[in-house]
Scaffold this motif. Sequence first.
Motif, PDB file in Angstrom:
ATOM      1  N   MET A  24       7.674 -12.102  -7.865  1.00 56.78           N
ATOM      2  CA  MET A  24       7.954 -10.748  -7.383  1.00 56.78           C
ATOM      3  C   MET A  24       7.362  -9.698  -8.309  1.00 56.78           C
ATOM      4  O   MET A  24       6.785  -8.705  -7.853  1.00 56.78           O
ATOM      5  N   ALA A  25       7.471  -9.919  -9.626  1.00 58.52           N
ATOM      6  CA  ALA A  25       6.937  -8.956 -10.591  1.00 58.52           C
ATOM      7  C   ALA A  25       5.411  -8.894 -10.518  1.00 58.52           C
ATOM      8  O   ALA A  25       4.816  -7.804 -10.481  1.00 58.52           O
ATOM      9  N   VAL A  26       4.790 -10.060 -10.478  1.00 56.58           N
ATOM     10  CA  VAL A  26       3.330 -10.105 -10.407  1.00 56.58           C
ATOM     11  C   VAL A  26       2.835  -9.513  -9.090  1.00 56.58           C
ATOM     12  O   VAL A  26       1.837  -8.782  -9.053  1.00 56.58           O
ATOM     13  N   SER A  27       3.539  -9.806  -8.006  1.00 51.75           N
ATOM     14  CA  SER A  27       3.150  -9.261  -6.701  1.00 51.75           C
ATOM     15  C   SER A  27       3.232  -7.740  -6.690  1.00 51.75           C
ATOM     16  O   SER A  27       2.348  -7.062  -6.154  1.00 51.75           O
ATOM     17  N   ALA A  28       4.287  -7.197  -7.278  1.00 52.94           N
ATOM     18  CA  ALA A  28       4.440  -5.740  -7.333  1.00 52.94           C
ATOM     19  C   ALA A  28       3.304  -5.110  -8.128  1.00 52.94           C
ATOM     20  O   ALA A  28       2.725  -4.089  -7.723  1.00 52.94           O
ATOM     21  N   CYS A  29       2.957  -5.723  -9.278  1.00 57.29           N
ATOM     22  CA  CYS A  29       1.856  -5.201 -10.088  1.00 57.29           C
ATOM     23  C   CYS A  29       0.524  -5.313  -9.339  1.00 57.29           C
ATOM     24  O   CYS A  29      -0.297  -4.388  -9.374  1.00 57.29           O
ATOM     25  N   ALA A  30       0.326  -6.445  -8.647  1.00 58.86           N
ATOM     26  CA  ALA A  30      -0.921  -6.640  -7.905  1.00 58.86           C
ATOM     27  C   ALA A  30      -1.072  -5.610  -6.796  1.00 58.86           C
ATOM     28  O   ALA A  30      -2.156  -5.075  -6.564  1.00 58.86           O
ATOM     29  N   LYS A  31       0.031  -5.324  -6.103  1.00 60.43           N
ATOM     30  CA  LYS A  31      -0.010  -4.327  -5.036  1.00 60.43           C
ATOM     31  C   LYS A  31      -0.302  -2.941  -5.601  1.00 60.43           C
ATOM     32  O   LYS A  31      -1.034  -2.145  -5.002  1.00 60.43           O
ATOM     33  N   ALA A  32       0.251  -2.634  -6.767  1.00 61.46           N
ATOM     34  CA  ALA A  32       0.005  -1.338  -7.386  1.00 61.46           C
ATOM     35  C   ALA A  32      -1.463  -1.194  -7.781  1.00 61.46           C
ATOM     36  O   ALA A  32      -2.096  -0.159  -7.535  1.00 61.46           O
ATOM     37  N   VAL A  33      -2.025  -2.255  -8.379  1.00 61.74           N
ATOM     38  CA  VAL A  33      -3.431  -2.204  -8.790  1.00 61.74           C
ATOM     39  C   VAL A  33      -4.341  -2.098  -7.568  1.00 61.74           C
ATOM     40  O   VAL A  33      -5.299  -1.321  -7.545  1.00 61.74           O
ATOM     41  N   ALA A  34      -4.033  -2.864  -6.515  1.00 59.28           N
ATOM     42  CA  ALA A  34      -4.902  -2.902  -5.336  1.00 59.28           C
ATOM     43  C   ALA A  34      -4.806  -1.646  -4.491  1.00 59.28           C
ATOM     44  O   ALA A  34      -5.828  -1.154  -3.977  1.00 59.28           O
ATOM     45  N   ASN A  35      -3.599  -1.107  -4.346  1.00 59.33           N
ATOM     46  CA  ASN A  35      -3.378  -0.067  -3.337  1.00 59.33           C
ATOM     47  C   ASN A  35      -3.029   1.309  -3.885  1.00 59.33           C
ATOM     48  O   ASN A  35      -3.131   2.297  -3.151  1.00 59.33           O
ATOM     49  N   VAL A  36      -2.608   1.376  -5.139  1.00 56.56           N
ATOM     50  CA  VAL A  36      -2.262   2.667  -5.736  1.00 56.56           C
ATOM     51  C   VAL A  36      -3.334   3.110  -6.725  1.00 56.56           C
ATOM     52  O   VAL A  36      -3.871   4.215  -6.642  1.00 56.56           O
ATOM     53  N   CYS A  37      -3.660   2.229  -7.662  1.00 55.49           N
ATOM     54  CA  CYS A  37      -4.669   2.563  -8.674  1.00 55.49           C
ATOM     55  C   CYS A  37      -6.083   2.526  -8.100  1.00 55.49           C
ATOM     56  O   CYS A  37      -6.978   3.215  -8.599  1.00 55.49           O
ATOM     57  N   ASN A  38      -6.276   1.720  -7.066  1.00 56.02           N
ATOM     58  CA  ASN A  38      -7.593   1.589  -6.449  1.00 56.02           C
ATOM     59  C   ASN A  38      -7.453   1.642  -4.932  1.00 56.02           C
ATOM     60  O   ASN A  38      -6.343   1.639  -4.401  1.00 56.02           O
ATOM     61  N   LYS A  39      -8.574   1.681  -4.242  1.00 60.97           N
ATOM     62  CA  LYS A  39      -8.562   1.650  -2.781  1.00 60.97           C
ATOM     63  C   LYS A  39      -9.113   0.299  -2.324  1.00 60.97           C
ATOM     64  O   LYS A  39     -10.253  -0.049  -2.635  1.00 60.97           O
ATOM     65  N   THR A  40      -8.296  -0.449  -1.607  1.00 57.36           N
ATOM     66  CA  THR A  40      -8.703  -1.781  -1.164  1.00 57.36           C
ATOM     67  C   THR A  40      -8.683  -1.872   0.354  1.00 57.36           C
ATOM     68  O   THR A  40      -7.705  -1.470   0.992  1.00 57.36           O
ATOM     69  N   THR A  41      -9.761  -2.375   0.925  1.00 49.42           N
ATOM     70  CA  THR A  41      -9.815  -2.634   2.363  1.00 49.42           C
ATOM     71  C   THR A  41      -9.876  -4.144   2.574  1.00 49.42           C
ATOM     72  O   THR A  41     -10.544  -4.859   1.819  1.00 49.42           O
ATOM     73  N   VAL A  42      -9.159  -4.602   3.595  1.00 49.56           N
ATOM     74  CA  VAL A  42      -9.113  -6.033   3.908  1.00 49.56           C
ATOM     75  C   VAL A  42      -9.618  -6.236   5.331  1.00 49.56           C
ATOM     76  O   VAL A  42      -9.196  -5.534   6.250  1.00 49.56           O
ATOM     77  N   HIS A  43     -10.502  -7.195   5.513  1.00 47.58           N
ATOM     78  CA  HIS A  43     -11.043  -7.515   6.831  1.00 47.58           C
ATOM     79  C   HIS A  43     -10.549  -8.897   7.254  1.00 47.58           C
ATOM     80  O   HIS A  43     -10.579  -9.837   6.480  1.00 47.58           O
ATOM     81  N   ASN A  44     -10.100  -8.986   8.498  1.00 48.13           N
ATOM     82  CA  ASN A  44      -9.646 -10.249   9.083  1.00 48.13           C
ATOM     83  C   ASN A  44      -8.408 -10.807   8.370  1.00 48.13           C
ATOM     84  O   ASN A  44      -8.260 -12.029   8.207  1.00 48.13           O
ATOM     85  N   ALA A  45      -7.513  -9.923   7.970  1.00 46.48           N
ATOM     86  CA  ALA A  45      -6.316 -10.345   7.237  1.00 46.48           C
ATOM     87  C   ALA A  45      -5.426 -11.274   8.053  1.00 46.48           C
ATOM     88  O   ALA A  45      -4.793 -12.188   7.505  1.00 46.48           O
TER      89      ALA A  45
END
Length: 284
Positions: A24-45
Amino acid sequence: MGKIMEWAARSDHLGGIPRKTVIMAVSACAKAVANVCNKTTVHNADTLMNLVRSRPPGVPLITVSNHMSTLDDPVMWGAFKGLLSFDPELARWVLAAEDICFKNPIFSYIFRTGKCIPITRGGGIYQEHMNEALQRLKDGSWLHTFPEGKVFQEDVPIRRLKWGTASLIARCPVTPIVLPIIHRGFEEMMPENSFYGRRPPLPLCNKNLKVVVGEPIEFDLPMMVETVVSASHHETTPLQDAKWPVLTSAGRELDETAQRGLYTALSEKIRTSLETLRLLAKRL
Protein backbone atom coordinates in the motif's frame (compact mmCIF):
# COMPACT_ATOMS: atom_id res chain seq x y z
CA MET A 1 23.41 -17.67 -3.45
CA GLY A 2 21.29 -18.97 -0.63
CA LYS A 3 17.66 -18.17 -0.21
CA ILE A 4 17.15 -14.58 0.97
CA MET A 5 14.47 -14.08 3.62
CA GLU A 6 12.10 -16.51 1.98
CA TRP A 7 9.96 -16.42 5.10
CA ALA A 8 9.30 -12.68 4.63
CA ALA A 9 7.85 -13.35 1.16
CA ARG A 10 5.15 -15.67 2.48
CA SER A 11 1.61 -14.33 2.43
CA ASP A 12 0.99 -15.49 6.01
CA HIS A 13 4.07 -13.77 7.45
CA LEU A 14 2.80 -11.91 10.55
CA GLY A 15 -0.74 -12.31 9.32
CA GLY A 16 0.03 -10.61 6.00
CA ILE A 17 0.26 -7.19 7.67
CA PRO A 18 3.85 -6.36 6.53
CA ARG A 19 3.04 -7.28 2.94
CA LYS A 20 -0.13 -5.20 2.88
CA THR A 21 1.63 -2.26 4.54
CA VAL A 22 4.58 -2.28 2.14
CA ILE A 23 2.46 -2.72 -0.99
CA MET A 24 0.00 0.00 0.00
CA ALA A 25 2.82 2.42 0.85
CA VAL A 26 4.76 1.70 -2.32
CA SER A 27 1.60 1.92 -4.42
CA ALA A 28 0.73 5.31 -2.94
CA CYS A 29 4.24 6.62 -3.68
CA ALA A 30 4.15 5.17 -7.20
CA LYS A 31 0.82 6.84 -7.92
CA ALA A 32 2.14 10.16 -6.63
CA VAL A 33 5.26 9.96 -8.81
CA ALA A 34 3.29 8.87 -11.89
CA ASN A 35 0.25 11.12 -11.62
CA VAL A 36 1.11 14.07 -9.37
CA CYS A 37 4.81 14.76 -9.86
CA ASN A 38 4.67 13.78 -13.53
CA LYS A 39 2.10 13.33 -16.29
CA THR A 40 1.54 9.72 -17.31
CA THR A 41 -0.64 8.42 -20.13
CA VAL A 42 -1.58 4.75 -20.39
CA HIS A 43 -2.71 3.04 -23.60
CA ASN A 44 -4.74 -0.19 -23.64
CA ALA A 45 -4.90 -0.37 -19.83
CA ASP A 46 -8.01 -2.56 -19.85
CA THR A 47 -6.11 -5.50 -21.32
CA LEU A 48 -3.80 -5.66 -18.31
CA MET A 49 -6.54 -4.87 -15.80
CA ASN A 50 -8.75 -7.67 -17.13
CA LEU A 51 -5.94 -10.22 -17.12
CA VAL A 52 -4.90 -9.34 -13.57
CA ARG A 53 -8.42 -9.45 -12.21
CA SER A 54 -10.27 -12.10 -14.21
CA ARG A 55 -8.06 -14.48 -16.20
CA PRO A 56 -8.99 -18.19 -15.96
CA PRO A 57 -8.25 -19.76 -12.54
CA GLY A 58 -4.82 -21.34 -12.30
CA VAL A 59 -3.48 -19.61 -15.43
CA PRO A 60 -0.35 -17.57 -14.63
CA LEU A 61 0.40 -14.17 -16.13
CA ILE A 62 3.83 -12.92 -17.11
CA THR A 63 4.21 -9.27 -18.07
CA VAL A 64 7.43 -8.34 -19.86
CA SER A 65 8.73 -4.86 -20.51
CA ASN A 66 11.71 -2.79 -21.51
CA HIS A 67 13.87 -1.52 -18.66
CA MET A 68 14.40 2.25 -18.75
CA SER A 69 15.13 3.05 -15.09
CA THR A 70 15.48 1.60 -11.61
CA LEU A 71 11.98 2.92 -10.82
CA ASP A 72 10.13 1.30 -13.74
CA ASP A 73 8.62 -0.99 -11.13
CA PRO A 74 6.67 0.28 -9.22
CA VAL A 75 6.03 3.64 -10.94
CA MET A 76 4.51 2.20 -14.11
CA TRP A 77 1.90 0.32 -12.05
CA GLY A 78 1.05 3.59 -10.29
CA ALA A 79 -0.11 4.96 -13.64
CA PHE A 80 -3.09 2.59 -13.78
CA LYS A 81 -6.37 3.87 -12.43
CA GLY A 82 -8.61 1.62 -10.38
CA LEU A 83 -6.16 0.99 -7.57
CA LEU A 84 -4.74 -1.95 -9.47
CA SER A 85 -1.78 -2.46 -7.17
CA PHE A 86 -3.32 -1.75 -3.75
CA ASP A 87 -4.57 -5.33 -3.30
CA PRO A 88 -1.58 -7.37 -2.04
CA GLU A 89 -2.96 -10.56 -3.54
CA LEU A 90 -3.47 -9.01 -6.98
CA ALA A 91 -0.11 -7.23 -6.94
CA ARG A 92 2.62 -8.59 -9.18
CA TRP A 93 5.63 -10.63 -8.17
CA VAL A 94 8.76 -9.24 -9.82
CA LEU A 95 12.28 -10.44 -10.46
CA ALA A 96 14.66 -7.94 -8.84
CA ALA A 97 18.44 -7.61 -9.00
CA GLU A 98 20.06 -8.87 -5.81
CA ASP A 99 22.94 -6.35 -6.00
CA ILE A 100 20.54 -3.38 -6.09
CA CYS A 101 17.49 -4.35 -4.05
CA PHE A 102 18.96 -6.73 -1.48
CA LYS A 103 22.06 -4.88 -0.29
CA ASN A 104 21.29 -5.18 3.43
CA PRO A 105 18.76 -6.83 5.78
CA ILE A 106 16.43 -3.79 5.83
CA PHE A 107 16.24 -3.53 2.04
CA SER A 108 15.89 -7.30 1.79
CA TYR A 109 12.96 -7.35 4.19
CA ILE A 110 11.12 -4.49 2.46
CA PHE A 111 11.59 -5.89 -1.03
CA ARG A 112 10.72 -9.41 0.06
CA THR A 113 7.47 -8.35 1.74
CA GLY A 114 6.80 -6.30 -1.41
CA LYS A 115 6.74 -9.53 -3.49
CA CYS A 116 10.20 -9.17 -5.05
CA ILE A 117 12.24 -12.26 -5.92
CA PRO A 118 16.04 -11.77 -5.78
CA ILE A 119 17.97 -12.72 -8.91
CA THR A 120 21.76 -12.81 -9.19
CA ARG A 121 22.84 -11.32 -12.49
CA GLY A 122 25.07 -13.83 -14.22
CA GLY A 123 23.82 -16.60 -11.94
CA GLY A 124 22.18 -18.53 -14.76
CA ILE A 125 18.61 -19.53 -15.52
CA TYR A 126 18.63 -22.41 -13.05
CA GLN A 127 19.76 -20.41 -10.03
CA GLU A 128 17.94 -21.11 -6.78
CA HIS A 129 15.45 -18.23 -6.76
CA MET A 130 14.29 -18.99 -10.31
CA ASN A 131 12.62 -22.03 -8.79
CA GLU A 132 10.74 -19.67 -6.48
CA ALA A 133 9.59 -17.63 -9.49
CA LEU A 134 8.48 -20.85 -11.17
CA GLN A 135 6.49 -21.81 -8.07
CA ARG A 136 4.66 -18.48 -8.15
CA LEU A 137 3.65 -19.22 -11.74
CA LYS A 138 2.55 -22.72 -10.78
CA ASP A 139 0.33 -21.01 -8.19
CA GLY A 140 -1.31 -19.05 -11.02
CA SER A 141 0.18 -15.71 -9.94
CA TRP A 142 1.22 -12.62 -11.90
CA LEU A 143 4.99 -12.23 -12.43
CA HIS A 144 6.71 -9.25 -14.05
CA THR A 145 10.14 -9.54 -15.65
CA PHE A 146 12.60 -7.26 -17.42
CA PRO A 147 14.01 -9.75 -19.92
CA GLU A 148 16.71 -7.35 -21.15
CA GLY A 149 18.34 -8.04 -17.77
CA LYS A 150 19.50 -4.48 -17.00
CA VAL A 151 18.62 -0.82 -17.46
CA PHE A 152 19.07 0.56 -20.98
CA GLN A 153 18.18 4.24 -21.35
CA GLU A 154 19.02 4.66 -25.03
CA ASP A 155 16.12 4.89 -27.46
CA VAL A 156 17.27 1.97 -29.60
CA PRO A 157 15.74 -1.37 -30.69
CA ILE A 158 15.14 -3.97 -27.99
CA ARG A 159 18.33 -5.93 -27.43
CA ARG A 160 18.78 -9.68 -27.36
CA LEU A 161 16.90 -10.95 -24.32
CA LYS A 162 18.19 -13.05 -21.45
CA TRP A 163 16.78 -16.56 -21.30
CA GLY A 164 15.29 -16.42 -17.80
CA THR A 165 11.76 -15.48 -18.86
CA ALA A 166 11.76 -18.04 -21.67
CA SER A 167 12.90 -20.76 -19.28
CA LEU A 168 10.00 -19.99 -16.91
CA ILE A 169 7.50 -20.20 -19.79
CA ALA A 170 8.91 -23.55 -20.90
CA ARG A 171 9.11 -25.05 -17.40
CA CYS A 172 5.64 -24.00 -16.22
CA PRO A 173 3.05 -26.85 -16.38
CA VAL A 174 0.37 -24.38 -17.53
CA THR A 175 1.63 -22.12 -20.30
CA PRO A 176 1.46 -18.55 -18.95
CA ILE A 177 -0.27 -15.66 -20.67
CA VAL A 178 2.61 -13.39 -21.75
CA LEU A 179 1.76 -9.70 -22.10
CA PRO A 180 4.25 -7.14 -23.49
CA ILE A 181 4.44 -3.61 -22.09
CA ILE A 182 6.54 -0.69 -23.29
CA HIS A 183 7.11 2.50 -21.34
CA ARG A 184 8.78 5.77 -22.35
CA GLY A 185 10.03 8.81 -20.49
CA PHE A 186 11.17 6.91 -17.40
CA GLU A 187 14.80 7.55 -18.34
CA GLU A 188 14.08 11.27 -17.88
CA MET A 189 12.37 10.73 -14.53
CA MET A 190 15.32 8.69 -13.16
CA PRO A 191 18.37 9.25 -15.40
CA GLU A 192 21.37 7.08 -14.68
CA ASN A 193 24.04 9.79 -15.01
CA SER A 194 22.54 13.20 -14.24
CA PHE A 195 23.51 13.82 -10.60
CA TYR A 196 27.31 14.06 -10.47
CA GLY A 197 27.45 11.04 -12.75
CA ARG A 198 24.94 9.11 -10.69
CA ARG A 199 21.17 8.70 -10.37
CA PRO A 200 19.36 11.58 -8.62
CA PRO A 201 18.42 10.84 -4.97
CA LEU A 202 14.72 11.29 -5.82
CA PRO A 203 12.75 10.91 -9.06
CA LEU A 204 12.61 14.07 -11.18
CA CYS A 205 9.30 15.83 -11.80
CA ASN A 206 7.40 17.43 -14.65
CA LYS A 207 8.21 14.68 -17.13
CA ASN A 208 5.89 13.11 -19.69
CA LEU A 209 5.66 9.37 -19.07
CA LYS A 210 3.92 6.84 -21.27
CA VAL A 211 2.92 3.21 -20.70
CA VAL A 212 1.69 1.15 -23.66
CA VAL A 213 0.16 -2.28 -23.07
CA GLY A 214 0.20 -4.72 -25.96
CA GLU A 215 -1.82 -7.86 -26.60
CA PRO A 216 -0.94 -11.33 -25.32
CA ILE A 217 1.80 -13.03 -27.31
CA GLU A 218 0.66 -16.16 -29.13
CA PHE A 219 2.90 -19.19 -28.49
CA ASP A 220 2.46 -22.59 -30.13
CA LEU A 221 4.65 -24.19 -27.49
CA PRO A 222 4.09 -27.83 -28.55
CA MET A 223 5.12 -26.99 -32.12
CA MET A 224 8.17 -25.04 -30.91
CA VAL A 225 9.18 -27.98 -28.70
CA GLU A 226 8.79 -30.46 -31.57
CA THR A 227 10.97 -28.25 -33.77
CA VAL A 228 13.86 -27.97 -31.29
CA VAL A 229 13.70 -31.65 -30.29
CA SER A 230 13.88 -32.67 -33.93
CA ALA A 231 16.81 -30.31 -34.50
CA SER A 232 18.67 -31.59 -31.43
CA HIS A 233 18.39 -35.18 -32.71
CA HIS A 234 20.41 -34.16 -35.75
CA GLU A 235 23.25 -32.80 -33.62
CA THR A 236 26.29 -35.06 -33.82
CA THR A 237 27.35 -34.22 -30.25
CA PRO A 238 24.34 -32.97 -28.23
CA LEU A 239 25.19 -30.72 -25.31
CA GLN A 240 24.34 -31.83 -21.78
CA ASP A 241 26.07 -29.92 -19.01
CA ALA A 242 25.42 -31.26 -15.51
CA LYS A 243 24.08 -27.80 -14.57
CA TRP A 244 21.30 -28.17 -17.14
CA PRO A 245 18.70 -30.66 -15.93
CA VAL A 246 16.72 -32.59 -18.50
CA LEU A 247 13.55 -30.55 -18.98
CA THR A 248 10.07 -31.81 -19.77
CA SER A 249 8.06 -29.27 -21.75
CA ALA A 250 4.83 -29.85 -23.70
CA GLY A 251 5.15 -33.57 -22.93
CA ARG A 252 8.66 -33.96 -24.43
CA GLU A 253 12.05 -34.32 -22.78
CA LEU A 254 14.56 -31.68 -23.82
CA ASP A 255 18.31 -32.02 -23.46
CA GLU A 256 20.53 -28.97 -23.18
CA THR A 257 20.74 -28.52 -26.95
CA ALA A 258 16.95 -28.55 -27.30
CA GLN A 259 16.51 -26.23 -24.32
CA ARG A 260 18.91 -23.69 -25.79
CA GLY A 261 17.00 -23.80 -29.06
CA LEU A 262 13.64 -23.41 -27.32
CA TYR A 263 14.80 -20.53 -25.11
CA THR A 264 16.27 -18.78 -28.14
CA ALA A 265 13.02 -19.13 -30.08
CA LEU A 266 10.80 -18.00 -27.18
CA SER A 267 13.07 -15.05 -26.38
CA GLU A 268 13.12 -13.91 -29.99
CA LYS A 269 9.32 -14.02 -30.17
CA ILE A 270 9.11 -11.89 -27.01
CA ARG A 271 11.80 -9.50 -28.30
CA THR A 272 9.98 -9.08 -31.61
CA SER A 273 6.69 -8.33 -29.81
CA LEU A 274 8.38 -5.77 -27.56
CA GLU A 275 10.11 -4.11 -30.52
CA THR A 276 6.85 -3.87 -32.49
CA LEU A 277 5.20 -2.29 -29.45
CA ARG A 278 8.17 0.06 -28.93
CA LEU A 279 7.78 1.40 -32.48
CA LEU A 280 4.02 1.83 -31.93
CA ALA A 281 4.65 3.69 -28.65
CA LYS A 282 6.88 6.19 -30.44
CA ARG A 283 3.96 7.14 -32.73
CA LEU A 284 1.33 7.45 -30.01
